[in-house]
Motif scaffolding. Structure first.
Motif, short mmCIF file in Angstrom:
data_model
loop_
_atom_site.label_atom_id
_atom_site.label_comp_id
_atom_site.label_asym_id
_atom_site.label_seq_id
_atom_site.Cartn_x
_atom_site.Cartn_y
_atom_site.Cartn_z
N THR A 1 -2.08 0.52 -8.89
CA THR A 1 -3.24 1.36 -9.24
C THR A 1 -2.69 2.66 -9.83
O THR A 1 -1.72 3.19 -9.30
CB THR A 1 -4.06 1.72 -7.98
N PRO A 2 -3.27 3.14 -10.91
CA PRO A 2 -2.75 4.37 -11.50
C PRO A 2 -2.81 5.49 -10.47
O PRO A 2 -3.78 5.58 -9.71
CB PRO A 2 -3.71 4.65 -12.67
N TRP B 1 0.86 -1.19 0.00
CA TRP B 1 0.00 0.00 0.00
C TRP B 1 0.89 1.25 0.00
O TRP B 1 1.96 1.26 0.62
CB TRP B 1 -0.90 0.03 1.23
N ASP B 2 0.41 2.30 -0.64
CA ASP B 2 1.07 3.61 -0.60
C ASP B 2 1.30 4.01 0.86
O ASP B 2 2.35 4.57 1.23
CB ASP B 2 0.16 4.62 -1.33
N TYR B 3 0.31 3.67 1.72
CA TYR B 3 0.40 4.07 3.13
C TYR B 3 1.70 3.58 3.77
O TYR B 3 2.41 4.34 4.41
CB TYR B 3 -0.82 3.53 3.91
N TYR B 4 2.02 2.29 3.59
CA TYR B 4 3.22 1.75 4.26
C TYR B 4 4.51 2.19 3.56
O TYR B 4 5.52 2.42 4.21
CB TYR B 4 3.16 0.21 4.29
N GLU C 1 -9.51 7.49 -8.70
CA GLU C 1 -10.57 7.83 -7.74
C GLU C 1 -11.04 6.61 -6.96
O GLU C 1 -11.22 5.54 -7.52
CB GLU C 1 -11.79 8.41 -8.51
N GLY C 2 -11.20 6.75 -5.68
CA GLY C 2 -11.87 5.74 -4.87
C GLY C 2 -11.05 4.50 -4.58
O GLY C 2 -11.53 3.60 -3.88
N LEU C 3 -9.84 4.38 -5.12
CA LEU C 3 -9.03 3.19 -4.87
C LEU C 3 -7.87 3.53 -3.94
O LEU C 3 -7.25 4.58 -4.10
CB LEU C 3 -8.45 2.64 -6.17
N LYS C 4 -7.61 2.64 -2.97
CA LYS C 4 -6.43 2.87 -2.12
C LYS C 4 -5.20 2.63 -2.99
O LYS C 4 -5.07 1.55 -3.59
CB LYS C 4 -6.42 1.88 -0.96
#
Ligand code: YSA
Length: 358
Positions: free
Chosen positions: A167-168, A141-144, A172-175
Motif C-alpha cells: 500500500t502506498p 503488515w507494517d505493524y509486525y 488514507e484508511g488502509l492498514k
C-alpha cells in the motif's frame, strides 16, 4: 466356361502375381497381408475354389486340380518366406545384443540449491539445540515489520530498511502493508500465539528496495532466532551463537560480539566470526590483504541482542518475569562464507555451471 470360372491362364496370372508380391514382402506385417490376400477366407484362391461349382463339368477336374496345386505351391512358398524372414530378424537382433561391458548412460540428477542447502544445515544445528523451525508470511503488515518491533512511524531506524510497500505509504484508511524487510516480524507473531518458554528459528525470504551489487540483493534470505524464558541471559545468547558458529564454520572459530543498535533489542550486538581464509589475520602469508574479510580478520554473521522490554509488552509478556534473546542474519552471506562464494548475484542468476557445483 460359365461366369466366375477361372481359366488355366487366369490361374497362371494369379500365381505370377502372388509369387511376385511374396518376393517383395520384407516383414511379418507384409507377409501376413499377403496371406490374407491370396490364401485367406476371402482371398483370391479361395474364391477360385468356391467358383469351381460354376465351371462346366468337362473342365472342372482340370481347373480344380490346377487350383489345388496352386494352393499347395503358394502355401509352401509362404512358409519358406516366413522362415527366411524369421531368420533375418534373428540375425539382426544378434547384431544388437547387449554389451554389459559398455559404460552405462548417465542421467542428469537435480541438485539442492545452495540456499536450501545452507538453510537445512542451519536448521539442523538449531533444532539439535532445542529450537523449533517456523515460517511466516512474506507480505506483512507494517505493524509486525516495524510498529511492534519498537520502530514507530517516522522513527529514523526505518531508514535502515529500504522498504517495498504494497500500500502506498500514507494512504488514507488502509492498514499499511509491505514486503517484509527482515524475518524479525515473526518474533512478534510467534510470541502473540505462544506462551513462554519459546525457542524458534525462522528461515525465509525478505525484500529490500536496494541496488544490487556483489554483497546486496533486493530479494534475499534471513534466518531469525528467538528464545524467551524466565532466566534467559546474554550468556545464553553468546553460548548459542558460539555453538552455532563452530558447528557451521569449524571448531577452531572465534566469535566476536560488539555493540550495535537495533530498536527491538537492548543491548544490541553485531556477531562476527574470525575469517577462516586468513585465520583472523586479515593478511595472507604472501602479505596480500584477505579478499574475503577485506583485511579486517572478521566476518559479520548476525545482528542480535536481548529482546527489548517494549517488544515483550507489545505481545502481552511481562518483561519483569520474562527475558529473551534474538538474532537474525543473511543466509546468502552465511552461504558465501561457508562455500567461499564472492558474489551474491550468483545464487539467483540460474547459471547451471555454478549451481551444479553443489
Ligand atoms: C537484529 C537483532 C535481533 O534481535 C534480531 C534480528 C536482527 C537483524 C535485523 N532484523 C536485520 O535485518 N538486520 S540487518 O538489516 O543488518 O540485516 C541482517 C543481515 O541481513 C545482514 O547482516 C546481512 O547479512 C543481511 N543483509 C542485509 N541486507 C542485505 C543482506 N543480504 C543480502 N542483500 C541485502 N541487501
Amino acid at each position: 466356361m460359365s461366369s466366375g470360372e477361372e481359366s488355366p491362364l487366369d490361374l497362371d496370372r494369379l500365381e505370377a502375381e502372388a509369387l511376385n508380391l511374396l518376393g517383395e514382402a520384407s516383414n511379418a506385417g507384409a507377409l501376413d497381408a499377403w496371406r490374407v490376400r491370396f490364401l485367406g477366407r476371402s482371398g483370391a484362391l479361395t474364391s477360385v475354389l468356391r467358383g469351381l461349382k460354376d465351371v462346366s463339368p468337362a473342365d472342372r477336374p482340370q481347373v480344380g486340380a490346377r487350383a489345388n496345386r496352386l494352393k499347395t505351391t503358394l502355401e509352401e512358398f509362404w512358409k519358406s518366406k516366413q522362415e527366411a524372414l524369421r531368420e533375418e530378424e534373428l540375425r539382426l537382433a544378434a547384431q544388437f545384443t547387449l554389451d554389459v561391458t559398455l559404460p552405462g548412460k548417465t542421467f542428469p540428477v537435480g541438485r539442492i540449491h545452495p540456499i536450501n542447502r545452507i538453510t537445512r544445515e542451519i536448521c539442523r544445528i538449531f533444532t539439535a539445540m532445542g529450537f523449533q523451525v517456523v515460517e511466516g508470511p512474506e507480505v506483512e503488515w507494517d505493524y509486525y515489520n516495524f510498529e511492534a518491533l519498537n520502530i514507530p512511524k517516522d522513527h529514523p531506524a526505518r531508514d535502515m530498511f529500504d522498504t517495498l510497500w504494497i500500500t502506498p505509504e500514507g494512504s488514507e484508511g488502509l492498514k499499511p502493508m509491505l514486503l517484509r524487510t527482515h524475518t524479525s516480524p515473526m518474533q512478534v507473531r510467534v510470541m502473540e500465539k505462544t506462551s513462554p518458554p519459546v525457542r524458534v528459528v525462522v528461515p525465509g525470504r525478505v525484500y529490500r528496495y536496494e541496488a544490487t551489487d556483489a554483497t546486496h540483493e533486493s530479494m534475499f534470505h534471513q534466518v531469525e532466532g528467538l528464545a524467551v524464558d524466565e532466566d534467559v541471559t546474554m550468556a545464553d545468547l553468546k553460548g548459542t551463537l558460539y555453538t552455532f558458529a563452530r558447528a557451521l564454520f569449524g571448531q577452531e572459530r572465534q566469535v566476536r560480539f560488539r555493540c550495535d543498535y537495533f530498536p527491538f533489542v537492548e543491548p544490541g550486538v553485531e556477531v562476527a566470526v574470525d575469517c577462516f581464509v586468513c585465520q583472523g589475520k586479515g593478511v595472507h602469508a604472501d602479505g596480500q590483504g584477505c579478499r574475503l574479510c577485506k583485511g579486517t580478520g572478521w566476518l559479520e554473521v548476525f545482528g542480535a541482542g536481548m529482546v527489548h522490554p517494549q517488544v515483550l509488552r507489545n505481545v502481552g509478556y511481562d518483561p519483569r518475569r520474562y527475558r529473551g534473546f534474538a538474532f537474525g542474519g543473511g543466509l546468502e552471506r552465511i552461504a558465501m562464507l561457508r562455500y567461499g562464494i564472492d558474489d551474491i548475484r550468483l545464487f539467483f542468476s540460474n547459471d547451471l555451471r555454478f549451481l551444479r557445483q553443489f
